[in-house]
Motif scaffolding. Sequence first.
Motif, mmCIF file in Angstrom:
data_model
loop_
_atom_site.group_PDB
_atom_site.id
_atom_site.type_symbol
_atom_site.label_atom_id
_atom_site.label_comp_id
_atom_site.label_asym_id
_atom_site.label_seq_id
_atom_site.Cartn_x
_atom_site.Cartn_y
_atom_site.Cartn_z
ATOM 1 N N LYS A 171 0.820 -1.207 0.000
ATOM 2 C CA LYS A 171 0.000 0.000 0.000
ATOM 3 C C LYS A 171 0.859 1.264 0.000
ATOM 4 N N TYR A 194 -2.719 0.984 9.476
ATOM 5 C CA TYR A 194 -4.088 1.199 8.998
ATOM 6 C C TYR A 194 -4.486 2.662 9.134
ATOM 7 N N LEU A 199 -7.253 -3.621 2.686
ATOM 8 C CA LEU A 199 -6.936 -2.741 3.805
ATOM 9 C C LEU A 199 -7.699 -3.150 5.062
#
Length: 246
Positions: free
Chosen positions: A54, A209, A144
């Motif tokens: 990511k 996160y 995610l």
Amino acid sequence: MESNVVDATLLAGSVVADDFSMISLFLRADVVVKAVIVILIIASIWCWAIIFEKLLTLRKLNKSADSFEGAFWSGGSLDDLYDRIGIKPSDPMSAVFVAAMREWRRNPPGTKDVSTTSVTLPERIDRVMQITLTREMERVERQLTFLATTGSTAPFIGLFGTVWGIMNSFQSIAMSQNTSLAVVAPGIAEALFATALGLLAAIPAVIAYNKISKDLDRYASRLDTFAGELAAILSRELDARSDHGS
């Protein structure tokens, strides 16, 4: 001679019991605790893979957006830019642009926005841009949720392994009828190892996160701002086309 053999055996057992390395703790653990440890290790490795993927994706997306905005605001023709990008845009921002221009080209120059429904051309353009933006962000945000799930459940999975390991330690104490530290310490250490792994998997997952979600929200806002600017440009172009036609 026999006394030496017994002493050597007790010494070897003491060395094994005093070995608190991670590998030794795992090998001495109960099968349930081993399963918990394996699950937490796999979850941690998967989380780190998602984190790196990511972060690299976000860096690539922002770089591509900078490059596209440079070409978009260079003063060239939007039709020429659309022709250069083609039907396969490489990033979400160019995908939003292509979707809008494709809808725009369905009304060729010199024609008015004649629709059989109450939906006007600017509304259709705005709708296809929002649909494209949502689809592209869903693709970027894929996997995610695994970080959030790991961050919220890993401590409890580790705690389950700890409780199970302590129960086994109490059973060992009851069977041996010995409450010395040499008997209690190995089982407690094996149990606490599961909790440590749970925290080790959860803490980076929660931090990553929160950071990645914030960066993605910022990128989504950037796409939404670009969509609004493009809609305004095309709306002015449509007004100029209507005035010219009248």
